[in-house]
Motif scaffolding. Sequence first.
Motif, mmCIF file in Angstrom:
data_model
loop_
_atom_site.group_PDB
_atom_site.id
_atom_site.type_symbol
_atom_site.label_atom_id
_atom_site.label_comp_id
_atom_site.label_asym_id
_atom_site.label_seq_id
_atom_site.Cartn_x
_atom_site.Cartn_y
_atom_site.Cartn_z
ATOM 1 N N ALA A 229 28.963 47.188 58.974
ATOM 2 C CA ALA A 229 28.445 47.459 60.316
ATOM 3 C C ALA A 229 27.210 48.349 60.231
ATOM 4 C CB ALA A 229 29.528 48.126 61.160
ATOM 5 N N HIS A 230 27.239 49.295 59.313
ATOM 6 C CA HIS A 230 26.113 50.203 59.143
ATOM 7 C C HIS A 230 24.867 49.428 58.720
ATOM 8 C CE1 HIS A 230 24.111 53.980 58.356
ATOM 9 N NE2 HIS A 230 23.727 53.504 57.184
ATOM 10 N N GLU A 231 25.046 48.489 57.784
ATOM 11 C CA GLU A 231 23.906 47.667 57.358
ATOM 12 C C GLU A 231 23.342 46.876 58.530
ATOM 13 O OE1 GLU A 231 25.207 45.263 54.062
ATOM 14 O OE2 GLU A 231 25.875 47.084 53.021
ATOM 15 N N LYS A 232 24.241 46.409 59.383
ATOM 16 C CA LYS A 232 23.808 45.643 60.554
ATOM 17 C C LYS A 232 22.939 46.490 61.485
ATOM 18 C CE LYS A 232 25.577 41.466 60.450
ATOM 19 N NZ LYS A 232 24.920 40.226 60.875
ATOM 20 N N THR A 233 23.302 47.756 61.667
ATOM 21 C CA THR A 233 22.507 48.580 62.582
ATOM 22 C C THR A 233 21.078 48.690 62.067
ATOM 23 O OG1 THR A 233 23.162 50.628 61.496
ATOM 24 C CG2 THR A 233 24.431 49.993 63.421
ATOM 25 N N ALA A 234 20.932 48.837 60.753
ATOM 26 C CA ALA A 234 19.587 48.936 60.177
ATOM 27 C C ALA A 234 18.832 47.633 60.438
ATOM 28 C CB ALA A 234 19.685 49.217 58.679
ATOM 29 N N TRP A 235 19.512 46.525 60.229
ATOM 30 C CA TRP A 235 18.864 45.234 60.427
ATOM 31 C C TRP A 235 18.474 45.054 61.896
ATOM 32 C CZ3 TRP A 235 19.327 40.512 62.859
ATOM 33 C CH2 TRP A 235 18.557 39.474 62.291
ATOM 34 N N HIS A 236 19.359 45.431 62.809
ATOM 35 C CA HIS A 236 19.077 45.275 64.238
ATOM 36 C C HIS A 236 17.970 46.215 64.704
ATOM 37 C CE1 HIS A 236 23.215 43.279 65.071
ATOM 38 N NE2 HIS A 236 22.287 42.406 64.822
ATOM 39 N N TRP B 186 30.733 52.036 74.380
ATOM 40 C CA TRP B 186 30.895 50.579 74.420
ATOM 41 C C TRP B 186 30.438 49.939 73.130
ATOM 42 C CZ3 TRP B 186 34.011 49.083 77.949
ATOM 43 C CH2 TRP B 186 34.090 49.782 79.160
ATOM 44 N N TRP B 187 29.340 50.439 72.616
ATOM 45 C CA TRP B 187 28.798 49.922 71.360
ATOM 46 C C TRP B 187 28.954 51.044 70.338
ATOM 47 C CZ3 TRP B 187 22.849 49.064 70.388
ATOM 48 C CH2 TRP B 187 22.672 48.501 69.105
ATOM 49 N N PHE B 188 30.025 50.947 69.570
ATOM 50 C CA PHE B 188 30.419 52.011 68.655
ATOM 51 C C PHE B 188 29.273 52.398 67.725
ATOM 52 C CE2 PHE B 188 32.815 53.169 64.644
ATOM 53 C CZ PHE B 188 33.294 54.374 65.118
ATOM 54 N N GLU B 189 28.515 51.395 67.254
ATOM 55 C CA GLU B 189 27.460 51.644 66.271
ATOM 56 C C GLU B 189 26.140 52.040 66.929
ATOM 57 O OE1 GLU B 189 29.248 48.944 66.576
ATOM 58 O OE2 GLU B 189 30.598 48.959 64.868
ATOM 59 N N GLY B 190 26.139 52.129 68.286
ATOM 60 C CA GLY B 190 24.892 52.394 69.014
ATOM 61 C C GLY B 190 24.128 53.637 68.568
ATOM 62 N N PRO B 191 24.799 54.799 68.428
ATOM 63 C CA PRO B 191 24.058 55.984 67.981
ATOM 64 C C PRO B 191 23.410 55.768 66.607
ATOM 65 C CG PRO B 191 26.154 56.640 68.926
ATOM 66 C CD PRO B 191 26.189 55.139 68.819
ATOM 67 N N GLY B 192 24.100 55.038 65.726
ATOM 68 C CA GLY B 192 23.522 54.736 64.413
ATOM 69 C C GLY B 192 22.286 53.862 64.548
ATOM 70 N N TRP B 193 22.331 52.955 65.496
ATOM 71 C CA TRP B 193 21.178 52.083 65.738
ATOM 72 C C TRP B 193 19.975 52.901 66.214
ATOM 73 C CZ3 TRP B 193 18.546 50.963 70.336
ATOM 74 C CH2 TRP B 193 17.666 49.877 70.279
ATOM 75 N N ILE B 194 20.215 53.845 67.124
ATOM 76 C CA ILE B 194 19.121 54.696 67.610
ATOM 77 C C ILE B 194 18.538 55.485 66.437
ATOM 78 C CG2 ILE B 194 18.601 56.743 68.995
ATOM 79 C CD1 ILE B 194 20.276 55.741 71.168
ATOM 80 N N ASN B 195 19.419 56.011 65.603
ATOM 81 C CA ASN B 195 18.992 56.772 64.438
ATOM 82 C C ASN B 195 18.056 55.934 63.567
ATOM 83 O OD1 ASN B 195 18.916 58.845 62.580
ATOM 84 N ND2 ASN B 195 20.847 58.249 61.575
#
Lengths: 527, 285
Positions: free
Chosen positions: A314-321, A358-367
């Motif tokens: 999931a973490h890799e996905k946030t970077a990709w997104h 709602w989007w658990f990985e959202g803060p990681g995505w912002i980061n």
Amino acid sequence: MPAGYLSLILHGHLPYVRHPEHSYFLEENWFYEALSDTYLPLLDVFEGLVRDEIPFRLTLSLSPTLISMMTDPLLQARYIRHLNRLIELSEKELDRTRHQPEFHNLARMYYDRFSRSRDRFENQYACNLLPAFGRLENEGVLEIITTAATHGFLPLLNVQPFAVRTQLLAGVDYFEQVMGHPPAGIWLPECGYYPGLDQIIKDAGIRYFFVETHGLTYAQPRPRYGIYAPAYCPSGVAAFGRDIESSKQVWSAEEGYPGDYYYREYYRDIGLDLDFDYIRPFIHPDGIRINTGIKYYRITGKTDYKEAYIPSTAHEKTAWHAGNFLFNRQKQVEFLAQTMDRPPLMVAPYDAELFGHWWFEGPGWINMLIRKMACDQDTVRLITPSDYLEEFPVNQEATPSASSWGNKGYNDVWLNGRNDWIYRHLHRAARRLEELVNRHPDAGGKTLRALNQAVRELLLAQSSDWPFMMKTGQASEYAVKRFKDHTLRLLRLTDEIKSGSIDEGWLKELEEKDNIFPHIDYRRFRL
Amino acid sequence: MKRTRRKSRSRKSKKKSNIMEAKRPELLAMAKSFGIKGRHRMTRDELISALELHIKRAPDTEDPERPVRSAEGPALPVPPSPEIPKRQGYYDLPWSYGETELVLMPVDPYLIYAYWDFSPNDWKDIQDKRERVVLRIYDVTMIRFNGTNAHHFFDVPVTLESQNWYIHIWSAEKALLADMGWSLPDGSFHLISRSNVIHTPRAGVSAFDETRWLEVRHARRKSARQDLLRTLQLKRMTAPRDKDRDKRPSFWDPLIAEAGSITKDGEGGLSSRGIQIISKTNKRD
């Protein structure tokens, strides 16, 4: 100068839910979950960026009701109790899952996460998150703005200008009391705007607000740059329009990033899934199954078949997104630059709770997004509305069109067959209070306290959350109860003030129960 | 987005299934509470269908004895009465405040909402007169209304007891005002109450594209209470600084070229395209 600007706006709001009269109150969990899922993780991200000296600018709107809850000692203490129960549950989970490595690792993750949350909340922030946001503002990375006092939907309160004025001024005054300076901008609740509102916003000393896309594309005269530059209302207040493209990629649960099959599934929670006797101590005392926050599955697909969540994937996905989002903004800037003689501005507002809750990985995505924007490119730069107006003080003059960001774009969500009945009471209550406020230019003693409490009850009754919940049917009984409680309290207070027979014991009870805006002064709202 | 904002205990109402099992006397009592006329002549099945209609129709009003008709879809049955400060007269919100009033609110560019209330005297007059009471909607766009100079008006027959009504409007961006009164056979109109004026939203892209530029300088203030009038210093630009600016292509040009024309009210052209774009985006709810 960069080729374009992106303005990320996070809007944080929750209705004021605080029930000292009950030892456990289900709806208070909204606030505890928001702290655990969204606000603590976002603080973590922002503080990490500051620590790593990554430059960024982000706008955060914190509603006065949310700030009131963040700074309330009762709710702070109850949040620790809430965390303690979660830590206890995750300890049990470590034991229960000891023979299932894929779940055991997740139980470990939750145990660490909750323990760390408690540690940070108690020790690092002394149970109050607001000063932490204030520090980030002083660091120059956040621009914190306000919204109407209790998030009242202003286009439908407009029948009484007094009601709109009270919502706005009470919100702005409270912001200044807690933050120490007036807000530069305002988030209009649900982006609800009507022509003429900008004048009241200006009178409250505010410089800009946001409208939904068609608020600006339907503005008159037609704005030359569409939504890619703000327009000044005739009053001189700037209106920023929401960008469709950047919103959709993040908002949409289906085509947007949050629906990725490797992200965590929100709707599979051990509070709903596990054996009743096992989970019983951690759910509602009446035995109603609720979300606990411990969720072991990823979205996996459209069916009920779910696989275990894998945090590293999931973490890799946030970077990709994050990379994909940035790439799309760069392409958008290139396209828009053809028709504009200044760098386009893309305004991307989101509910803060989308990120984390709602989007658990959202803060990681912002980061990831902020880091990529700072280190990998120069095309698009993050900017706040205030900075933009400093840089581009000349803008087109236009009156935005009445609009909101609710379904269908106007007032339907807050005025329909399920909630229309509230307005005859809401308007009447505001009118009665306005008469009393004008009749008592300078009350003292009990009358002063009763009038101030009446303003609090009016504000609490005006929350846009109540008609919204009645419309969706989620927690609608609670919304009806809250609306009636506050309206009835207000009507009784106005009767008592009029007849001069104020029941002091009852007034004191109300002051303790509905204790929002402790320094409110009704005289401020006289016209 | 199909995401609901909050989760909560969902307690489904049992009202509807109860109807199916109820005996005729119980159904009669329910029909009485909804004010269904001719209930005594109905068979059990007829009663069930009449009740179903009412349960579907009545929105979430607090008072089951007073059905409210509404233009919106099916509503949930009445929620249970909440806990209210225990004191005589404050158990629930009043059905009427005993003052005559008529209030309009815009829902969207093509739909408006009206609610009303009557003083006991006005209500008695209405009962005594036995004439048809209508809601008369005036288009007062861009005029100072004196009672007779509206662009046009139309009458909506309403059920007074419902206390509210939704009215469809065929054209957006109007200033509207309503009168409630008797429309008499001789063509005269006797007024009971007059509403506020509302402005319905624009439903499409504005045809005006004249550009005026404004420079706003923000005076830094220490407090929101300080001299509010001087916070924003406005400078109107009579001529644009950059004379070429208005000649350069605008954001709209490709859209206008693609749509063929600009129309004002969402009938094809750029407006409907704009609406399409917007309806495709994901909103809350």
